[in-house]
Write an enzyme that holds these catalytic residues in place. Structure first.
Site, PDB file in Angstrom:
ATOM      1  N   GLY A  22      76.868 -53.667 -71.136  1.00 18.53           N
ATOM      2  CA  GLY A  22      77.933 -54.186 -71.997  1.00 18.53           C
ATOM      3  C   GLY A  22      77.885 -53.535 -73.380  1.00 18.53           C
ATOM      4  O   GLY A  22      76.821 -53.118 -73.837  1.00 18.53           O
ATOM      5  N   GLN A  23      79.041 -53.440 -74.034  1.00 13.16           N
ATOM      6  CA  GLN A  23      79.100 -52.829 -75.380  1.00 13.16           C
ATOM      7  C   GLN A  23      78.159 -53.553 -76.341  1.00 13.16           C
ATOM      8  O   GLN A  23      77.333 -52.945 -77.014  1.00 13.16           O
ATOM      9  CB  GLN A  23      80.503 -52.964 -75.968  1.00 13.16           C
ATOM     10  CG  GLN A  23      81.614 -52.261 -75.272  1.00 13.16           C
ATOM     11  CD  GLN A  23      82.841 -52.269 -76.151  1.00 13.16           C
ATOM     12  OE1 GLN A  23      83.022 -51.366 -76.972  1.00 13.16           O
ATOM     13  NE2 GLN A  23      83.702 -53.262 -76.018  1.00 13.16           N
ATOM     14  N   ASP A  75      74.027 -61.583 -60.112  1.00 10.41           N
ATOM     15  CA  ASP A  75      75.478 -61.720 -60.225  1.00 10.41           C
ATOM     16  C   ASP A  75      75.776 -63.097 -60.797  1.00 10.41           C
ATOM     17  O   ASP A  75      75.427 -64.115 -60.186  1.00 10.41           O
ATOM     18  CB  ASP A  75      76.133 -61.530 -58.848  1.00 10.41           C
ATOM     19  CG  ASP A  75      77.646 -61.408 -58.961  1.00 10.41           C
ATOM     20  OD1 ASP A  75      78.229 -62.054 -59.858  1.00 10.41           O
ATOM     21  OD2 ASP A  75      78.232 -60.671 -58.157  1.00 10.41           O
ATOM     22  N   LEU A  76      76.410 -63.125 -61.946  1.00 14.84           N
ATOM     23  CA  LEU A  76      76.623 -64.399 -62.650  1.00 14.84           C
ATOM     24  C   LEU A  76      77.600 -65.326 -61.940  1.00 14.84           C
ATOM     25  O   LEU A  76      77.749 -66.479 -62.319  1.00 14.84           O
ATOM     26  CB  LEU A  76      77.084 -64.135 -64.081  1.00 14.84           C
ATOM     27  CG  LEU A  76      76.023 -63.485 -64.974  1.00 14.84           C
ATOM     28  CD1 LEU A  76      76.622 -63.132 -66.321  1.00 14.84           C
ATOM     29  CD2 LEU A  76      74.829 -64.408 -65.158  1.00 14.84           C
ATOM     30  N   ALA A  95      80.384 -61.099 -69.986  1.00 10.05           N
ATOM     31  CA  ALA A  95      81.680 -61.800 -69.915  1.00 10.05           C
ATOM     32  C   ALA A  95      82.575 -61.058 -68.946  1.00 10.05           C
ATOM     33  O   ALA A  95      82.346 -59.888 -68.648  1.00 10.05           O
ATOM     34  CB  ALA A  95      82.350 -61.833 -71.296  1.00 10.05           C
ATOM     35  N   TYR A 147      79.095 -65.551 -77.138  1.00  9.66           N
ATOM     36  CA  TYR A 147      80.213 -64.924 -77.872  1.00  9.66           C
ATOM     37  C   TYR A 147      81.540 -65.327 -77.250  1.00  9.66           C
ATOM     38  O   TYR A 147      81.666 -65.408 -76.023  1.00  9.66           O
ATOM     39  CB  TYR A 147      80.054 -63.393 -77.866  1.00  9.66           C
ATOM     40  CG  TYR A 147      78.776 -62.967 -78.546  1.00  9.66           C
ATOM     41  CD1 TYR A 147      78.738 -62.722 -79.919  1.00  9.66           C
ATOM     42  CD2 TYR A 147      77.582 -62.898 -77.822  1.00  9.66           C
ATOM     43  CE1 TYR A 147      77.545 -62.393 -80.551  1.00  9.66           C
ATOM     44  CE2 TYR A 147      76.389 -62.572 -78.450  1.00  9.66           C
ATOM     45  CZ  TYR A 147      76.375 -62.320 -79.801  1.00  9.66           C
ATOM     46  OH  TYR A 147      75.195 -62.005 -80.431  1.00  9.66           O
ATOM     47  N   TYR A 179      92.348 -65.046 -69.548  1.00  4.76           N
ATOM     48  CA  TYR A 179      91.108 -64.661 -70.235  1.00  4.76           C
ATOM     49  C   TYR A 179      90.833 -65.619 -71.405  1.00  4.76           C
ATOM     50  O   TYR A 179      89.726 -66.156 -71.527  1.00  4.76           O
ATOM     51  CB  TYR A 179      91.226 -63.213 -70.739  1.00  4.76           C
ATOM     52  CG  TYR A 179      90.120 -62.800 -71.688  1.00  4.76           C
ATOM     53  CD1 TYR A 179      88.819 -62.569 -71.225  1.00  4.76           C
ATOM     54  CD2 TYR A 179      90.370 -62.635 -73.053  1.00  4.76           C
ATOM     55  CE1 TYR A 179      87.809 -62.189 -72.103  1.00  4.76           C
ATOM     56  CE2 TYR A 179      89.367 -62.250 -73.927  1.00  4.76           C
ATOM     57  CZ  TYR A 179      88.085 -62.034 -73.446  1.00  4.76           C
ATOM     58  OH  TYR A 179      87.081 -61.668 -74.327  1.00  4.76           O
ATOM     59  N   LYS A 222      87.672 -68.241 -71.718  1.00  2.97           N
ATOM     60  CA  LYS A 222      86.691 -68.162 -72.811  1.00  2.97           C
ATOM     61  C   LYS A 222      86.639 -69.487 -73.580  1.00  2.97           C
ATOM     62  O   LYS A 222      85.567 -69.934 -73.989  1.00  2.97           O
ATOM     63  CB  LYS A 222      87.028 -67.004 -73.758  1.00  2.97           C
ATOM     64  CG  LYS A 222      86.867 -65.610 -73.164  1.00  2.97           C
ATOM     65  CD  LYS A 222      85.429 -65.243 -72.811  1.00  2.97           C
ATOM     66  CE  LYS A 222      84.557 -65.049 -74.019  1.00  2.97           C
ATOM     67  NZ  LYS A 222      83.176 -64.626 -73.639  1.00  2.97           N
ATOM     68  N   TRP A 249      88.273 -57.778 -81.144  1.00  3.80           N
ATOM     69  CA  TRP A 249      88.459 -56.318 -81.051  1.00  3.80           C
ATOM     70  C   TRP A 249      87.134 -55.551 -81.150  1.00  3.80           C
ATOM     71  O   TRP A 249      86.932 -54.705 -82.018  1.00  3.80           O
ATOM     72  CB  TRP A 249      89.449 -55.843 -82.119  1.00  3.80           C
ATOM     73  CG  TRP A 249      90.872 -56.270 -81.877  1.00  3.80           C
ATOM     74  CD1 TRP A 249      91.339 -57.135 -80.938  1.00  3.80           C
ATOM     75  CD2 TRP A 249      92.027 -55.828 -82.611  1.00  3.80           C
ATOM     76  NE1 TRP A 249      92.702 -57.257 -81.040  1.00  3.80           N
ATOM     77  CE2 TRP A 249      93.149 -56.474 -82.059  1.00  3.80           C
ATOM     78  CE3 TRP A 249      92.223 -54.949 -83.691  1.00  3.80           C
ATOM     79  CZ2 TRP A 249      94.434 -56.269 -82.538  1.00  3.80           C
ATOM     80  CZ3 TRP A 249      93.506 -54.754 -84.181  1.00  3.80           C
ATOM     81  CH2 TRP A 249      94.595 -55.400 -83.602  1.00  3.80           C
TER      82      TRP A 249
HETATM   83  N1  LIG Z   1      85.715 -56.314 -76.061  1.00  6.37           N
HETATM   84  C1  LIG Z   1      86.456 -56.994 -76.933  1.00  6.37           C
HETATM   85  O1  LIG Z   1      87.418 -56.485 -77.515  1.00  6.37           O
HETATM   86  C2  LIG Z   1      86.104 -58.429 -77.272  1.00  6.37           C
HETATM   87  C3  LIG Z   1      86.932 -59.134 -78.180  1.00  6.37           C
HETATM   88  C4  LIG Z   1      86.607 -60.451 -78.495  1.00  6.37           C
HETATM   89  C5  LIG Z   1      85.498 -61.056 -77.929  1.00  6.37           C
HETATM   90  N2  LIG Z   1      84.736 -60.361 -77.037  1.00  6.37           N
HETATM   91  C6  LIG Z   1      83.580 -61.033 -76.452  1.00  6.37           C
HETATM   92  O2  LIG Z   1      82.396 -60.377 -76.891  1.00  6.37           O
HETATM   93  C7  LIG Z   1      81.411 -60.431 -75.863  1.00  6.37           C
HETATM   94  C8  LIG Z   1      80.898 -59.022 -75.545  1.00  6.37           C
HETATM   95  O3  LIG Z   1      82.000 -58.230 -75.105  1.00  6.37           O
HETATM   96  P1  LIG Z   1      81.816 -56.700 -74.664  1.00  6.37           P
HETATM   97  O4  LIG Z   1      83.031 -55.970 -75.111  1.00  6.37           O
HETATM   98  O5  LIG Z   1      80.465 -56.215 -75.070  1.00  6.37           O
HETATM   99  O6  LIG Z   1      81.881 -56.870 -73.072  1.00  6.37           O
HETATM  100  P2  LIG Z   1      81.710 -55.751 -71.944  1.00  6.37           P
HETATM  101  O7  LIG Z   1      81.401 -54.430 -72.558  1.00  6.37           O
HETATM  102  O8  LIG Z   1      82.885 -55.897 -71.030  1.00  6.37           O
HETATM  103  O9  LIG Z   1      80.384 -56.229 -71.192  1.00  6.37           O
HETATM  104  C9  LIG Z   1      80.388 -57.378 -70.391  1.00  6.37           C
HETATM  105  C10 LIG Z   1      79.139 -57.375 -69.543  1.00  6.37           C
HETATM  106  O10 LIG Z   1      79.205 -58.489 -68.644  1.00  6.37           O
HETATM  107  C11 LIG Z   1      78.796 -58.039 -67.373  1.00  6.37           C
HETATM  108  N3  LIG Z   1      79.338 -58.826 -66.259  1.00  6.37           N
HETATM  109  C12 LIG Z   1      80.642 -59.027 -65.939  1.00  6.37           C
HETATM  110  N4  LIG Z   1      80.736 -59.709 -64.783  1.00  6.37           N
HETATM  111  C13 LIG Z   1      79.449 -59.937 -64.358  1.00  6.37           C
HETATM  112  C14 LIG Z   1      78.880 -60.565 -63.234  1.00  6.37           C
HETATM  113  N5  LIG Z   1      79.643 -61.098 -62.274  1.00  6.37           N
HETATM  114  N6  LIG Z   1      77.531 -60.621 -63.135  1.00  6.37           N
HETATM  115  C15 LIG Z   1      76.741 -60.068 -64.069  1.00  6.37           C
HETATM  116  N7  LIG Z   1      77.220 -59.429 -65.166  1.00  6.37           N
HETATM  117  C16 LIG Z   1      78.562 -59.367 -65.300  1.00  6.37           C
HETATM  118  C17 LIG Z   1      79.349 -56.631 -67.289  1.00  6.37           C
HETATM  119  O11 LIG Z   1      78.735 -55.937 -66.244  1.00  6.37           O
HETATM  120  P3  LIG Z   1      79.541 -54.774 -65.480  1.00  6.37           P
HETATM  121  O12 LIG Z   1      79.593 -53.627 -66.460  1.00  6.37           O
HETATM  122  O13 LIG Z   1      78.703 -54.526 -64.267  1.00  6.37           O
HETATM  123  O14 LIG Z   1      80.907 -55.343 -65.158  1.00  6.37           O
HETATM  124  C18 LIG Z   1      78.978 -56.107 -68.687  1.00  6.37           C
HETATM  125  O15 LIG Z   1      77.637 -55.674 -68.731  1.00  6.37           O
HETATM  126  C19 LIG Z   1      82.070 -61.146 -74.680  1.00  6.37           C
HETATM  127  O16 LIG Z   1      81.767 -62.518 -74.736  1.00  6.37           O
HETATM  128  C20 LIG Z   1      83.552 -60.971 -74.938  1.00  6.37           C
HETATM  129  O17 LIG Z   1      84.327 -62.006 -74.338  1.00  6.37           O
HETATM  130  C21 LIG Z   1      84.996 -59.056 -76.708  1.00  6.37           C
END
Ligand SMILES: NC(=O)c1ccc[n+]([C@@H]2O[C@H](COP(=O)([O-])OP(=O)(O)OC[C@H]3O[C@@H](n4cnc5c(N)ncnc54)[C@H](OP(=O)(O)O)[C@@H]3O)[C@@H](O)[C@H]2O)c1
Length: 293
Positions: free
Chosen positions: A11-12, A36-37, A60, A99, A125, A129, A150
């Site tokens: 994840g980022q 697997d979550l 997430a 988060y 989504y 959340k 973002w």
């Molecule tokens: N990205 C945005 O713009 C944004 C904006 C506002 C809030 N947020 C929140 O910030 C947080 C971090 O976001 P991010 O952008 O870092 O997310 P991300 O890069 O999409 O990473 C999400 C992680 O969750 C894992 N995941 C998803 N489904 C899964 C499952 N079934 N079992 C195990 N792992 C699973 C993914 O694994 P895989 O790679 O294998 O799918 C990935 O490692 C999250 O809570 C998100 O809702 C993000």
């Protein structure tokens, strides 16, 4: 201190947290390949067996458009899994860091949102959340929920990597100027999380319990996606590779998408700043540092 970090390999945000949390204890990064979550009972058994003092959930379901047709999956990852983590944290007297998103709001308020503003998500989504936040609050464990917005990094699939890719493929780009929020570098979010946890060093779960609650935490200031794209193109360290000649503002309704996005969903982070004495840098500065890194 034993820390379980979900989403910590790919994840980022999780990728950045893996490094920034390291000084606080032994970090076990867990990803889909490990667990697997969707499997609530496997998650509960895993946490019982590992018995961490801190659970950090950077995982997430973040596919905003796909969630419209994968509602059960989105709720399994964004509501059910955080509920299990929170119930486990309570049973283990551990702290939970989680988060959430600006997409819990409908974007019609006309000023940056504070924590007390009423959510009204427009998408599956956003609803999933919000349900995750509520499940954690209901479980009654020591928790910190950070609503952010973002999130980007130069790894993986973010608005930055997409904009840089488009700029190398097209001579004209059109980007919406009516969606406004806080661009947030994943690294800054991870560093702020670890810095505030270090304020509780000695007994981090107790510190999380003392500060328990919901906080807005995102890049300082806000921008439209169009302004953000302007800055991405200007900070591109390989500008000579860009084909793009013109960047034009567009409107959201010109790009129909399965999920509706809030238009003005910027977050006001002053509650976080007052509570922890920390804030993220202005979004323009963070973006520049990210693209130089
Ligand atoms: N990205 C945005 O713009 C944004 C904006 C506002 C809030 N947020 C929140 O910030 C947080 C971090 O976001 P991010 O952008 O870092 O997310 P991300 O890069 O999409 O990473 C999400 C992680 O969750 C894992 N995941 C998803 N489904 C899964 C499952 N079934 N079992 C195990 N792992 C699973 C993914 O694994 P895989 O790679 O294998 O799918 C990935 O490692 C999250 O809570 C998100 O809702 C993000």
């Amino acid at each position: 201190m034993k820390i379980i970090l979900f989403g910590g390999k790919l994840g980022q945000l999780g990728w950045e947290l893996r490094r920034t949390l390291a000084p606080l204890g032994e970090v076990m990064a867990v990803d889909r390949d490990d667990l697997d979550l969707r499997d609530a009972s496997a998650l509960e058994a895993f946490l019982r067996e590992q018995a961490p003092q801190l659970i950090v959930n950077a995982s997430a379901y973040t596919a905003v458009d796909r969630a419209e047709t994968e509602q059960d999956l989105a709720f399994a990852i964004n509501e059910q899994a955080p509920r299990v983590m929170a119930e486990s944290a309570r049973a283990l007297s551990a702290g939970l860091i989680h988060y959430s998103t600006d997409y819990v709001f409908d974007g019609t308020l006309g000023r940056p949102y504070v924590e007390g503003d009423t959510p009204n998500p427009l998408s599956v989504y956003g609803r999933s959340k919000l349900a995750g936040e509520q499940a954690i609050q209901a479980a009654g464990c020591a928790h910190l929920i950070f609503r952010t917005a973002w999130v980007y990094s130069t790894r993986g699939d973010s608005f930055i990597t997409k904009t840089l890719q488009w700029a190398r493929q097209k001579t004209e780009l059109r980007v919406v100027d009516d969606q406004v929020s806080n661009p947030t570098w994943a690294r800054m979010l991870a560093e702020a999380t670890s810095m505030l946890l270090s304020q509780g060093v000695g007994d981090v779960p107790a510190y999380v319990g003392e500060k328990s609650g919901l906080y807005h935490l995102a890049g300082w200031g806000f921008a439209s996606r169009y302004e953000w794209a302007q800055h991405i193109l200007a900070n591109d360290p390989k500008r000579t590779e860009q084909l793009v000649q013109t960047l034009r503002p567009a409107h959201t309704d010109e790009f129909p998408a399965p999920a509706e996005r809030p238009l003005f969903s910027a977050l006001d982070c002053s509650h976080f700043e007052r509570t922890f004495g920390l804030c993220l840098p202005p979004w323009q500065e963070a973006l520049q540092r990210c693209m130089e890194a």
